[in-house]
Write a protein that holds these residues in place. Structure first.
Motif, PDB file in Angstrom:
ATOM      1  N   SER A 137       0.831  -1.213   0.000  1.00  0.00           N
ATOM      2  CA  SER A 137       0.000   0.000   0.000  1.00  0.00           C
ATOM      3  C   SER A 137       0.860   1.256   0.000  1.00  0.00           C
ATOM      4  O   SER A 137       0.574   2.219  -0.720  1.00  0.00           O
ATOM      5  CB  SER A 137      -0.935   0.019   1.205  1.00  0.00           C
ATOM      6  N   ASP A 138       1.897   1.259   0.820  1.00  0.00           N
ATOM      7  CA  ASP A 138       2.804   2.413   0.861  1.00  0.00           C
ATOM      8  C   ASP A 138       3.507   2.614  -0.479  1.00  0.00           C
ATOM      9  O   ASP A 138       3.658   3.742  -0.945  1.00  0.00           O
ATOM     10  CB  ASP A 138       3.845   2.252   1.975  1.00  0.00           C
ATOM     11  N   GLU A 139       3.944   1.525  -1.092  1.00  0.00           N
ATOM     12  CA  GLU A 139       4.603   1.633  -2.399  1.00  0.00           C
ATOM     13  C   GLU A 139       3.639   2.152  -3.464  1.00  0.00           C
ATOM     14  O   GLU A 139       4.028   2.949  -4.326  1.00  0.00           O
ATOM     15  CB  GLU A 139       5.174   0.274  -2.824  1.00  0.00           C
ATOM     16  N   ARG A 140       2.386   1.732  -3.397  1.00  0.00           N
ATOM     17  CA  ARG A 140       1.385   2.227  -4.352  1.00  0.00           C
ATOM     18  C   ARG A 140       1.191   3.735  -4.209  1.00  0.00           C
ATOM     19  O   ARG A 140       1.127   4.452  -5.199  1.00  0.00           O
ATOM     20  CB  ARG A 140       0.042   1.518  -4.159  1.00  0.00           C
ATOM     21  N   ARG A 141       1.078   4.193  -2.954  1.00  0.00           N
ATOM     22  CA  ARG A 141       0.922   5.637  -2.723  1.00  0.00           C
ATOM     23  C   ARG A 141       2.156   6.398  -3.211  1.00  0.00           C
ATOM     24  O   ARG A 141       2.056   7.442  -3.845  1.00  0.00           O
ATOM     25  CB  ARG A 141       0.651   5.928  -1.251  1.00  0.00           C
ATOM     26  N   MET A 142       3.330   5.857  -2.919  1.00  0.00           N
ATOM     27  CA  MET A 142       4.576   6.490  -3.349  1.00  0.00           C
ATOM     28  C   MET A 142       4.666   6.517  -4.872  1.00  0.00           C
ATOM     29  O   MET A 142       5.030   7.541  -5.460  1.00  0.00           O
ATOM     30  CB  MET A 142       5.786   5.749  -2.767  1.00  0.00           C
ATOM     31  N   LEU A 143       4.332   5.420  -5.508  1.00  0.00           N
ATOM     32  CA  LEU A 143       4.360   5.363  -6.971  1.00  0.00           C
ATOM     33  C   LEU A 143       3.427   6.405  -7.571  1.00  0.00           C
ATOM     34  O   LEU A 143       3.802   7.131  -8.496  1.00  0.00           O
ATOM     35  CB  LEU A 143       3.986   3.968  -7.470  1.00  0.00           C
ATOM     36  N   SER A 144       2.236   6.497  -7.036  1.00  0.00           N
ATOM     37  CA  SER A 144       1.275   7.486  -7.536  1.00  0.00           C
ATOM     38  C   SER A 144       1.822   8.899  -7.398  1.00  0.00           C
ATOM     39  O   SER A 144       1.735   9.716  -8.330  1.00  0.00           O
ATOM     40  CB  SER A 144      -0.048   7.348  -6.778  1.00  0.00           C
ATOM     41  N   SER A 145       2.406   9.192  -6.258  1.00  0.00           N
ATOM     42  CA  SER A 145       2.990  10.510  -6.020  1.00  0.00           C
ATOM     43  C   SER A 145       4.153  10.781  -6.972  1.00  0.00           C
ATOM     44  O   SER A 145       4.260  11.876  -7.547  1.00  0.00           O
ATOM     45  CB  SER A 145       3.456  10.603  -4.566  1.00  0.00           C
ATOM     46  N   LEU A 146       5.017   9.807  -7.160  1.00  0.00           N
ATOM     47  CA  LEU A 146       6.163   9.972  -8.046  1.00  0.00           C
ATOM     48  C   LEU A 146       5.726  10.145  -9.503  1.00  0.00           C
ATOM     49  O   LEU A 146       6.280  10.980 -10.226  1.00  0.00           O
ATOM     50  CB  LEU A 146       7.120   8.780  -7.914  1.00  0.00           C
ATOM     51  N   ILE A 147       4.748   9.372  -9.915  1.00  0.00           N
ATOM     52  CA  ILE A 147       4.237   9.510 -11.284  1.00  0.00           C
ATOM     53  C   ILE A 147       3.671  10.906 -11.492  1.00  0.00           C
ATOM     54  O   ILE A 147       3.909  11.539 -12.519  1.00  0.00           O
ATOM     55  CB  ILE A 147       3.196   8.417 -11.604  1.00  0.00           C
ATOM     56  N   GLU A 148       2.937  11.407 -10.514  1.00  0.00           N
ATOM     57  CA  GLU A 148       2.371  12.754 -10.626  1.00  0.00           C
ATOM     58  C   GLU A 148       3.478  13.803 -10.752  1.00  0.00           C
ATOM     59  O   GLU A 148       3.416  14.692 -11.612  1.00  0.00           O
ATOM     60  CB  GLU A 148       1.471  13.051  -9.426  1.00  0.00           C
ATOM     61  N   LYS A 149       4.495  13.700  -9.920  1.00  0.00           N
ATOM     62  CA  LYS A 149       5.609  14.658  -9.977  1.00  0.00           C
ATOM     63  C   LYS A 149       6.325  14.592 -11.324  1.00  0.00           C
ATOM     64  O   LYS A 149       6.632  15.625 -11.937  1.00  0.00           O
ATOM     65  CB  LYS A 149       6.617  14.392  -8.859  1.00  0.00           C
ATOM     66  N   LEU A 150       6.619  13.382 -11.784  1.00  0.00           N
ATOM     67  CA  LEU A 150       7.318  13.231 -13.059  1.00  0.00           C
ATOM     68  C   LEU A 150       6.451  13.696 -14.229  1.00  0.00           C
ATOM     69  O   LEU A 150       6.964  14.289 -15.180  1.00  0.00           O
ATOM     70  CB  LEU A 150       7.749  11.780 -13.257  1.00  0.00           C
ATOM     71  N   THR A 151       5.152  13.447 -14.159  1.00  0.00           N
ATOM     72  CA  THR A 151       4.251  13.892 -15.222  1.00  0.00           C
ATOM     73  C   THR A 151       4.214  15.410 -15.301  1.00  0.00           C
ATOM     74  O   THR A 151       4.288  15.991 -16.389  1.00  0.00           O
ATOM     75  CB  THR A 151       2.833  13.329 -15.004  1.00  0.00           C
ATOM     76  N   GLN A 152       4.115  16.075 -14.158  1.00  0.00           N
ATOM     77  CA  GLN A 152       4.124  17.538 -14.150  1.00  0.00           C
ATOM     78  C   GLN A 152       5.432  18.080 -14.732  1.00  0.00           C
ATOM     79  O   GLN A 152       5.413  19.017 -15.533  1.00  0.00           O
ATOM     80  CB  GLN A 152       3.918  18.068 -12.728  1.00  0.00           C
ATOM     81  N   GLN A 153       6.541  17.478 -14.345  1.00  0.00           N
ATOM     82  CA  GLN A 153       7.838  17.934 -14.856  1.00  0.00           C
ATOM     83  C   GLN A 153       7.952  17.662 -16.360  1.00  0.00           C
ATOM     84  O   GLN A 153       8.427  18.511 -17.111  1.00  0.00           O
ATOM     85  CB  GLN A 153       8.984  17.262 -14.100  1.00  0.00           C
ATOM     86  N   ALA A 154       7.511  16.495 -16.793  1.00  0.00           N
ATOM     87  CA  ALA A 154       7.575  16.154 -18.219  1.00  0.00           C
ATOM     88  C   ALA A 154       6.700  17.100 -19.046  1.00  0.00           C
ATOM     89  O   ALA A 154       7.081  17.492 -20.146  1.00  0.00           O
ATOM     90  CB  ALA A 154       7.147  14.702 -18.433  1.00  0.00           C
ATOM     91  N   ARG A 155       5.545  17.489 -18.513  1.00  0.00           N
ATOM     92  CA  ARG A 155       4.685  18.446 -19.233  1.00  0.00           C
ATOM     93  C   ARG A 155       5.390  19.788 -19.388  1.00  0.00           C
ATOM     94  O   ARG A 155       5.231  20.461 -20.402  1.00  0.00           O
ATOM     95  CB  ARG A 155       3.357  18.622 -18.524  1.00  0.00           C
TER      96      ARG A 155
END
Length: 167
Positions: A137-155
């Protein structure tokens, strides 16, 4: 005659291992995940990736314009346009006039399009669950957060008309 270590040295490769290059790794993960999902929406319903994204978007939001969908799915407007035309020919999507802006049309699922969305959505979510099942569960939350950060930066870094699958 050049001898010694200076003659034998090569400059380091800018990409030592492609398998360690983040854009490549993300593209591989996306491709493998898309292949798993394609077994559902491509093989059973004959939908391309852009067509499936349009079906999902309209299934969630009821009405959207093609222009609204392009940035959501990181699809070029011409890709959306071709997919919408194909879905319309198959009787899965209908166009309605946008009375506020006559340059664009509202898109909506037909009853047949809605049936496909309602049949495939739970199966797609099951594929997602199987993929994520290896994470806590913690890894899922972390993954979601990391994907969001990387997506914002990639945009911020990407050109406005980046197509899916580019890396």
């Amino acid at each position: 005659m050049a001898t010694g270590s200076a003659a034998k040295k090569r400059p380091p490769d800018p990409l030592v291992l492609l398998e360690e290059f983040l854009p490549y790794r993300l593209n591989v993960l996306a491709g493998l995940t898309s292949s798993a999902l394609a077994q559902i929406y491509a093989e059973r319903y004959g939908l391309s990736i852009p067509a499936w994204r349009i079906i999902v978007t309209l299934g969630q939001y009821e009405l959207r314009t093609a222009r609204d969908m392009a940035p959501d799915g990181v699809m070029h407007k011409s890709t959306v346009s071709r997919a919408v035309s194909a879905l319309e020919k198959r009787g899965l999507v209908v166009r309605r006039p946008n009375l506020d802006d006559r340059r664009e049309e509202w898109l909506a699922l037909t009853p047949r399009g809605r049936e496909i969305y309602e049949a495939v959505a739970p199966e797609a979510l099951a594929v997602e669950e199987r993929l994520l099942s290896v994470l806590t569960s913690d890894e899922r939350r972390m993954l979601s957060s990391l994907i969001e950060k990387l997506t914002q930066q990639a945009r911020r870094l990407a050109p406005g008309d980046l197509e899916e699958g580019d890396a």
